[in-house]
Design an enzyme around this catalytic site. Sequence first.
Site, PDB file in Angstrom:
ATOM      1  N   ASP A  87     -42.003  12.338  -4.656  1.00  0.00           N
ATOM      2  CA  ASP A  87     -41.216  12.190  -5.886  1.00  0.00           C
ATOM      3  C   ASP A  87     -41.989  12.947  -6.957  1.00  0.00           C
ATOM      4  OD1 ASP A  87     -40.055  11.369  -8.245  1.00  0.00           O
ATOM      5  OD2 ASP A  87     -40.582   9.249  -8.041  1.00  0.00           O
TER       6      ASP A  87
ATOM      7  N   LYS B 249     -41.450  19.436 -15.754  1.00  0.00           N
ATOM      8  CA  LYS B 249     -40.208  19.451 -14.971  1.00  0.00           C
ATOM      9  C   LYS B 249     -39.019  19.924 -15.818  1.00  0.00           C
ATOM     10  CE  LYS B 249     -37.929  16.149 -11.939  1.00  0.00           C
ATOM     11  NZ  LYS B 249     -38.104  14.822 -11.356  1.00  0.00           N
TER      12      LYS B 249
ATOM     13  N   GLU C 127     -32.811  12.605  -6.447  1.00  0.00           N
ATOM     14  CA  GLU C 127     -33.553  11.350  -6.611  1.00  0.00           C
ATOM     15  C   GLU C 127     -32.721  10.091  -6.358  1.00  0.00           C
ATOM     16  OE1 GLU C 127     -35.066  12.040 -10.479  1.00  0.00           O
ATOM     17  OE2 GLU C 127     -36.430  13.575  -9.737  1.00  0.00           O
TER      18      GLU C 127
ATOM     19  N   ASP D 277     -30.909   4.809 -12.492  1.00  0.00           N
ATOM     20  CA  ASP D 277     -32.259   5.365 -12.460  1.00  0.00           C
ATOM     21  C   ASP D 277     -32.662   5.873 -13.845  1.00  0.00           C
ATOM     22  OD1 ASP D 277     -34.529   6.893 -12.148  1.00  0.00           O
ATOM     23  OD2 ASP D 277     -33.812   8.021 -10.416  1.00  0.00           O
TER      24      ASP D 277
END
Length: 605
Positions: free
Chosen positions: A8, A71, A176, A200
């Site tokens: 992850d 990211k 994800e 999430d």
Amino acid sequence: MTEILGIDLGTTNSAVAIWRDGKPQIIPDTDGYILTPSVVALDPANGQVVVGRRAYAIAAENPHSTIYSIKRFMGRRFLEDVVQEDLQKCRILYEVEESKRRRGGIEVAVGDKHLTPQEVSAKILQKLKADAEAFLGHEVTQAVITVPAYFHDSQRQATRDAGRLAGLEVKRVLSEPTAACLAFGYKKLTQARQKIAVYDLGGGTFDISILEVGRGPFRVRATNGNTHLGGDDLDQLIVKWILDEIGGEKKSQLQEDLIALAHLRVAAEQAKIDLSSEDEVRVQIAQSLSPASTVRNLDLTLTRAQLQAMAEVLITQTLAPCRQALQDARLPVDDIQEVLLVGGQTRMPAIRKAVEDFFGKEPNVTVNPEEVVAQGAAVQAAMLAGIATGLKLADVVPLTLGVNSKGRMDTIIPRNTPVPVVKTKIYSTAYENQESVEVQIYQGERLLVADNVKLGGFILGGIEPAPAGEPEIEVAFRVDPDGILHVSAKDLRTGNFKEITITDSMRLTEAEIKDMLREAEECAAEDAAMRQQAEMEEQIEQLVKRLKRLLAEKKGMLPEEMVTVICEALEVTSPADWQEHVVLLENLWQQGSDVLSSWEKGQSV
Ligand code: AMP
């Protein structure tokens, strides 16, 4: 046996897991921590580049050379609006500039080193790889890496590149929320199928997915979210609150003082985390906030209720995508049997409560929300290695994909179709002896391609001379397991073939996708009317063609007055009243056909 890591690679934190003894297991780092901050920094003590916890620890001392949230820049171009927006909104204190090595790309400065986002991510991956190898006692060279559901191709590709730079062969790039559901779903294999929502909320991104899991393949029915929403926003609101509490001249000084702001950010995050288990916390910073700062011995009290009030906007912003995902999955909220929480920020009680109120059921928190994505990646890794069998899953195409057909969107793959998927359609030429056809690829929900987004296009040449409509050109859309679109066209007569990969597909941000969907909804009535007219035009075109052929081939067999009426009807090139014209042409075609069939019957008697 080949071992494949499940990674992850998060905006805020990263984690790595491996399949062990029939289940995914998180690998701790050499200090025993399960999370590695996704931070890379230059250690001022020795000039070395450090990664993870150590980099995070020295962040406040070193704000200009500490790279976090990298990211956000993966696979993006410097001048993109979202990048410029991030630079302003996301309190990026390190230097971000247009790459000197790759035109249009991005580089960040770590001391006097200039690194691309891939290179920075590679350093995080290298650390995860080294920690995993230390734990396992042997080298590992393959990995499954997760990305947010809305990552477009170049972001996914950048993630692959980062893996390669870190010495890892990336076997799969996995969304994800899908990974999270996989971690959760493997436990549910023995039960009947269930509809599950995965909420999430991490440090920098929000994803909501609606899935069907249980026996047989997993199905992701819809995904939605916001790539610029997360716990970081809440930290920033706390920093703002602290600054307001300090107020006056000192507040203005602090706003310009990056080192002080970095210290405040760390303190704000800690206060937020503590308020998940405490009713109130003291925000205390004993020493000076920075060498330049006159603010000393900061001591404020923040309550859970105050934090909750600050979080209201963030919470509301997550619920709109939830509503949209349910709508896309065509499910009433009551049909959701289980809600799974993912991401560190979902530990906040107010968020759990909001999710519970929205879905009308208590969310499932049996899997650690910070580990679940890495665990899911390890499940996928085990499936790829052929260890965990009986599990299959699919992501979905976020927006309809199609081609330009006379200015209109001709759908090839409807939105929310699970991937991988291949769909084909046969097209032909529009005029005689046409030598080439152009395939223009679009994404969007609107009727006219002009209102959608063009992803690319190409020309297939070498079509042999033939009447219009005779050549058969097979256009195939293939979305691979990584969500990347490949489009090909094949002349079925000659076998002539051309294929392109859409490197920019799904390049839209989540906000842009949302805007497009909203626009499509607002224009639904207008589009429906246009669609109806377009269908009628098409019908008229077909009828005109048939009647013309009838006159050309069988004129002698038709009564003279009928021929006159048909000729008159065909002369109307742009009828004001389409509906009436279709009826007239249809009647004429019917009458003509009746005359012919009774004539043919008479002949055969
Ligand atoms: P992730 O991206 O999943 O690693 O989540 C990171 C985010 O979760 C950061 O904004 C953290 O501050 C936040 N977070 C972690 N633990 C907690 C907690 N116990 N309560 C509230 N937020 C938390």
